[in-house]
Scaffold this active site. Structure first.
Site, PDB file in Angstrom:
ATOM      1  N   GLN A   1      38.463  43.963  40.760  1.00 27.29           N
ATOM      2  CA  GLN A   1      37.468  44.023  39.689  1.00 27.29           C
ATOM      3  C   GLN A   1      37.921  43.186  38.498  1.00 27.29           C
ATOM      4  O   GLN A   1      38.459  43.715  37.532  1.00 27.29           O
ATOM      5  CB  GLN A   1      37.295  45.495  39.281  1.00 27.29           C
ATOM      6  CG  GLN A   1      36.193  45.750  38.309  1.00 27.29           C
ATOM      7  CD  GLN A   1      34.852  45.791  38.970  1.00 27.29           C
ATOM      8  OE1 GLN A   1      34.721  46.200  40.108  1.00 27.29           O
ATOM      9  NE2 GLN A   1      33.840  45.360  38.268  1.00 27.29           N
ATOM     10  N   PHE A   2      37.716  41.877  38.549  1.00 27.43           N
ATOM     11  CA  PHE A   2      38.151  41.007  37.451  1.00 27.43           C
ATOM     12  C   PHE A   2      37.460  41.333  36.142  1.00 27.43           C
ATOM     13  O   PHE A   2      37.978  41.060  35.063  1.00 27.43           O
ATOM     14  CB  PHE A   2      37.974  39.525  37.822  1.00 27.43           C
ATOM     15  CG  PHE A   2      36.568  39.026  37.730  1.00 27.43           C
ATOM     16  CD1 PHE A   2      36.112  38.418  36.568  1.00 27.43           C
ATOM     17  CD2 PHE A   2      35.692  39.154  38.801  1.00 27.43           C
ATOM     18  CE1 PHE A   2      34.812  37.950  36.475  1.00 27.43           C
ATOM     19  CE2 PHE A   2      34.398  38.684  38.719  1.00 27.43           C
ATOM     20  CZ  PHE A   2      33.952  38.082  37.551  1.00 27.43           C
ATOM     21  N   THR A   3      36.287  41.971  36.192  1.00 28.85           N
ATOM     22  CA  THR A   3      35.542  42.250  34.968  1.00 28.85           C
ATOM     23  C   THR A   3      36.218  43.299  34.091  1.00 28.85           C
ATOM     24  O   THR A   3      35.808  43.488  32.949  1.00 28.85           O
ATOM     25  CB  THR A   3      34.092  42.679  35.277  1.00 28.85           C
ATOM     26  OG1 THR A   3      34.120  43.865  36.078  1.00 28.85           O
ATOM     27  CG2 THR A   3      33.337  41.572  35.991  1.00 28.85           C
TER      28      THR A   3
END
Length: 149
Positions: free
Chosen positions: A78-80
Site C-alpha cells: 500500500q504505497f498510499t
C-alpha cells in the site's frame, strides 16, 4: 515502514475479478514502505505483528495473539500510506519507495512472518489494481510506524 493492522473475521483480495488471496479470522495488513526502510524495520514490524495480542480471551479481554486463535494474515502492499497531503488536494507520493526498493522489502517482510514466526500469510500482487474486501472485527485498527518504534 507503516502498517495499518486491522483485525478481521474474513478477508479477500481480488485482481481482475479473481480471488488471489483470502483468509478467515486474522489480520489484514496494509504495508507501506519508504525510501529509508531496511530489513531492520521489516524485522521489527514483523515481530510486532506476530506478537500483537488483540483477540479476545475467554474473559473478553484482548489478550490473545494470532497463533493462539489460529489466525492468518492477508498482507497488501500500500504505497498510499506515504501520501503527502499538505499541499493542495492531490496527494504526492514522493516519500513512498520506488517499486524496485519496496517490492523486495515487502516480500522479505512477508517471508519473515512465515519463516520466523510460522504464520500463514496470503498476499495480493505487488503493484496490481486490487480490490480488498474484509470485515473489520471490533472494529480493531492499529497503526504501526517504524519511525515511532
Amino acid at each position: 515502514m507503516r502498517i495499518v493492522l486491522q483485525r478481521a473475521s474474513r478477508a479477500e483480495v481480488r485482481i481482475d475479478g479473481e480471488v488471489v488471496g483470502q483468509i478467515g479470522k486474522g489480520f489484514v495488513l496494509l504495508v507501506g514502505i519508504t525510501h529509508e526502510d531496511t530489513t531492520a524495520e521489516a524485522d521489527r514490524l514483523a515481530k510486532k505483528v506476530a506478537q500483537m495480542r488483540v483477540f479476545e480471551d475467554a474473559e473478553g479481554k484482548m489478550n490473545l495473539g494470532l497463533r493462539e486463535v489460529e489466525g492468518e494474515i492477508l498482507s497488501i502492499s500500500q504505497f498510499t500510506l506515504y501520501a503527502d497531503c499538505r499541499k493542495g488536494n492531490r496527494p504526492a507520493f514522493i516519500k513512498a519507495a520506488r517499486p524496485e526498493v519496496a517490492e523486495p522489502l515487502y516480500d522479505y517482510f512477508n517471508r519473515i512472518l512465515r519463516e520466523q514466526y510460522g504464520l500463514q500469510v496470503h498476499t495480493g500482487r505487488f503493484g496490481a489494481d486490487m480490490k480488498v474486501d474484509f470485515i473489520n472485527d471490533g472494529p480493531v485498527t492499529i497503526l504501526l510506524d517504524s519511525a515511532e518504534m
